[in-house]
Every structure is written in structure tokens, then in C-alpha cells.
Write a protein that holds these residues in place. Structure first.
Motif, PDB file in Angstrom:
ATOM      1  N   ILE A  86       0.846  -1.207   0.000  1.00 38.03           N
ATOM      2  CA  ILE A  86       0.000   0.000   0.000  1.00 38.03           C
ATOM      3  C   ILE A  86       0.877   1.251   0.000  1.00 38.03           C
ATOM      4  N   LEU A  87       1.901   1.264   0.857  1.00 41.10           N
ATOM      5  CA  LEU A  87       2.801   2.414   0.923  1.00 41.10           C
ATOM      6  C   LEU A  87       3.555   2.594  -0.392  1.00 41.10           C
ATOM      7  N   ALA A  88       3.975   1.492  -0.991  1.00 42.27           N
ATOM      8  CA  ALA A  88       4.692   1.571  -2.272  1.00 42.27           C
ATOM      9  C   ALA A  88       3.785   2.121  -3.365  1.00 42.27           C
ATOM     10  N   LYS A  89       2.574   1.588  -3.461  1.00 39.93           N
ATOM     11  CA  LYS A  89       1.630   2.040  -4.495  1.00 39.93           C
ATOM     12  C   LYS A  89       1.347   3.531  -4.360  1.00 39.93           C
ATOM     13  N   ASN A  90       1.097   3.984  -3.138  1.00 35.45           N
ATOM     14  CA  ASN A  90       0.722   5.384  -2.943  1.00 35.45           C
ATOM     15  C   ASN A  90       1.905   6.340  -3.002  1.00 35.45           C
TER      16      ASN A  90
END
Length: 419
Positions: A7-11
Motif C-alpha cells: 500500500i505504501l509503495a503504491k501510494n
């Protein structure tokens, strides 16, 4: 990678992140409660003009609902004006309820998102497969201006909950037991992934209770892989498309803790710390603890399931003279459903006081605060001195069932005799 890392990578527009990295990530939704008018002031002081996306931010008036004094009423007025000026699509006024309940109900919480709010218990939304965390006024003002916030990628620990809970043991008992073991400083700025067969079988309400109290261990965020109950709930409400991600096989947690809930009994967090946890039977054996107030409500214990079990226990009974039971549904939706099913009527017939959905008594602001020398048993999430009123009062934390059974007897009581 773990789902939280994904999630952190995507955002943050990256393919990979690792523990300890500092990143800047896009925020999917931001929420400001009515304790944080400073967010508006900071927004303007830093040169803010318009909220970055008026469909991704909301005020929730839940801590002072309805306004108990002139100051809080004035704060509400300024926040309403900011909401009007920015034409915020979502605005939850004093008639709505607790932020962590009304946001999922409104469909703005869903798997794979980042939700940041001016409330530490935003870890609750890990129950939906989201990354939820709290922040202060300055960070929130930055989000309102840019739609982004910095994060340090947290260590991720696994709390595996296995087995089937016995009758009379509820999710609140399970998480209190976990807290008693891991302690209030056991997960500072770490993410907690709750796994195991017990978690797999939990409904939405139970998942929210457990993720909510992850912050009481210091956790930055919490997570549960969505099950079918979650997907059914979110699919009917979500205002945006979402993707359910899965942790990669072989992911290495920084720590692992395993609990078997099969032999668990009801738990209590005793004064004056949330990790001062003991078994209910041991506390009772130590001597009678008389009560002045029972409290059922908050973002931890005010959902329909909580009110239903309390109503079942008190039906046909009455609280003792000179004591009180305060019941606060977590939202107007919860209250209406409980009224339709007769739970509110049963509680009122037993002598309960029903108040506006919100957080007032939980933080010791209004609608049920406690006096010096009093003892309260509560379904809330904190019991430090002064939390619900006087710092000379005592608070025990328990499941709503234990609260109901105890206040109906005027002393701390095992709820299993009533179920």
C-alpha cells in the motif's frame, strides 16, 4: 512485501519499499475531528487556499456532539465554515456519530487505501484491509494542502490468534489479553498484522475492536486480511473501486506472537493502565468491587453487536439505585437499527441513559463523566487517571457483556452467568 508495504509503495509511486525508509505517500482520505480546529489555522498559516480534493476529506463532529459549551460550539462554527468554503463532499455533523464508525458506513473506507485522521484510534480501519493511522494538526494541514504525508516504513509484527473463543469471551477480551502480554509500549511505531483462524472467522465489528486497540500497544497501524464478511460490507458501500492485495509468501515478520483463545476467560484492564490486565475471575476472587457507573459505547464498544448483548443481559432487570448505565451508540445508523430491534427500549427499561452517538464521555468531556472517588466499568479503550472525568476516579475496561452484567449487579460480575 507485506500488504502494508505494498500500500505504501503504491501510494508513493514505487514498486518496493523496505523497513525504515522515509517515503512520501498520497492519502486516499483524510478526516479531522472537532478537537482539531488548529488544523484549519495551520492550513491558512502555511499558505493553504483550497483543500487538494474536496471528495477525499471530511470533518466529523464526534467529541463534542452536541456542543456542550460555547467554546466547542464556536469551534464547530469555524469548521463548518471551512467545510462550506471548500465544498467538502463529506461532512459528518453532531447528528452522525463516531468517526471510525461513520466513515466505513459512508463507504469511504475500503481495502488497499491509506486513511489518516486526527485520532489515534484510526488503526481501527485495518479491519477493512486499509492502512489507517493518526496524525496531529500540522501534518493534517499538510495533507489538506497537498494530499500527501511522509511516513517511515514500519516494522511489521504478527499477532496470530488461533482457536475458537469460549462462550462469554468477546473480541474485547481477546485484545485485552494481547495487551496484557505485549504491553503498552510493545509495538511503538510498528505495524501489527493480526492473523490466525480466530481472525479469519471474525465479523466486521469484532475486527474493528481488535484493530482499534492496536494503538494501545503503540502501533502505527494495524492490519487484517479481509474475509468475506468484510468484502460483503465494503462492496455494498465503497464509493471507489478497490483492490484486495495479499502479503507475499515467505514474508519475514520482525516479531511473532501467538495466542490460543480457546481457553480464554473474560478479561479486565484494571486501574490505571490499559495493559494492567487480569482475568475477571481473579479480580472477583480478590474482593467485591462496587460500581457507580457502567458505560457502553465509543469506537471500541458501541456497535450494534455490543448493544444487543447488553440489552439481552439487562432485559427484565434493573440497575441498582444510585448507580447508572450510560449507553452511547457509535452512530445514528447503529442507534436506529437498535431502536428497530428493541434493544434501546430494553436498556431504557432497565434504567439506562441513552445519549447522542459520539465520544463525549469516553474522553471525559460530557454526557457521562465520573466524579472523584467513583468507579466505572467501561467498554472503551483507555483507563488512565482522568480519562473519563476525575483523576481521582477508577476505570475498569471490559467487554460490553461484562459491563452490562456488572452494573446490573452493582459490582464487577462474570457475564457468563447471564448468557
Amino acid at each position: 512485501m507485506h500488504v502494508i508495504e505494498k500500500i505504501l509503495a503504491k501510494n508513493s509511486g514505487r514498486t518496493h519499499v523496505k523497513t525504515g525508509e522515509i517515503i512520501t505517500a498520497k492519502i486516499d482520505f483524510a478526516e479531522i475531528n472537532d478537537l482539531y480546529l488548529q488544523t484549519v489555522y495551520s492550513f491558512y498559516e502555511m499558505g493553504g487556499e483550497k483543500v487538494w480534493d474536496n471528495t477525499r476529506a471530511a470533518f466529523v463532529f464526534d467529541h463534542y456532539a452536541p456542543a456542550p459549551d460555547i467554546k466547542s460550539a464556536a469551534n464547530h462554527g469555524e469548521m463548518r465554515e471551512f467545510a462550506r468554503k471548500n465544498q467538502l463532499k463529506y461532512h459528518f455533523d453532531t447528528n452522525c456519530g463516531v468517526c471510525h464508525q461513520v466513515m466505513p458506513e459512508a463507504g469511504v473506507i475500503y481495502p488497499g487505501m491509506i486513511i489518516v485522521a486526527t485520532d489515534s484510534h484510526t488503526t481501527t480501519h485495518g479491519a477493512f484491509g486499509a492502512m489507517g493511522t493518526g496524525c496531529g494538526a500540522t501534518d493534517m494541514a499538510t495533507i489538506l494542502m497537498t494530499g500527501e504525508l511522509w511516513f517511515r516504513v514500519p516494522e511489521i509484527i504478527e499477532v496470530r490468534l488461533e482457536g475458537q473463543a469460549p462462550k462469554g469471551v468477546f473480541p474485547k477480551d481477546v485484545i485485552l489479553n494481547v495487551l496484557g502480554r505485549i504491553k503498552a509500549d510493545g509495538a511503538v511505531y510498528k505495524a501489527i498484522d493480526f492473523t490466525g483462524s480466530y481472525v479469519d472467522s471474525l465479523n466486521v465489528a469484532g475486527r474493528m475492536v481488535i484493530c482499534n486497540m492496536a494503538v494501545e500497544m503503540g502501533a502505527k497501524t494495524a492490519y487484517m486480511q479481509p474475509n468475506q464478511d468484510v468484502l460483503d460490507y465494503v462492496s455494498k458501500r465503497a464509493v471507489r473501486p478497490f483492490e484486495v492485495q495479499v502479503t507475499d509468501p515467505g514474508f519475514e515478520y520482525s516479531e511473532r506472537h501467538v495466542f490460543d483463545v480457546s481457553g480464554l476467560e473474560p478479561q479486565l484492564a484494571c486501574p490505571h493502565s490499559v495493559d494492567n490486565v487480569d482475568t475477571l475471575s481473579h479480580v472477583i476472587a480478590e474482593g467485591e468491587i462496587k460500581l457507580n457507573q457502567g458505560y457502553i459505547g465509543s469506537c471500541t464498544g458501541g456497535r450494534e453487536e455490543d448493544i444487543a448483548v447488553a440489552a439481552r443481559i439487562v432485559k427484565g432487570r434493573h440497575i441498582p439505585p444510585y448507580s447508572r448505565l450510560v449507553v452511547v451508540p457509535a452512530s445514528s445508523e447503529v442507534m436506529l437499527s437498535c431502536m428497530e430491534k428493541g434493544y434501546i427500549q430494553d436498556l431504557m427499561n432497565a434504567g439506562a441513559t441513552i445519549t447522542t452517538p459520539g465520544c463525549g464521555a469516553c474522553l471525559g468531556a460530557h454526557e457521562g463523566i465520573i466524579a472523584p472517588g467513583e468507579t466505572c466499568i467501561s467498554s472503551t479503550n483507555r483507563n488512565f487517571p482522568g480519562r473519563m472525568g476525575s483523576n481521582q476516579a477508577s476505570i475498569y475496561l471490559a467487554s460490553p457483556a461484562t459491563v452490562a452484567a456488572s452494573i446490573i449487579n452493582g459490582r464487577i460480575t462474570d457475564p457468563r452467568d447471564y448468557l
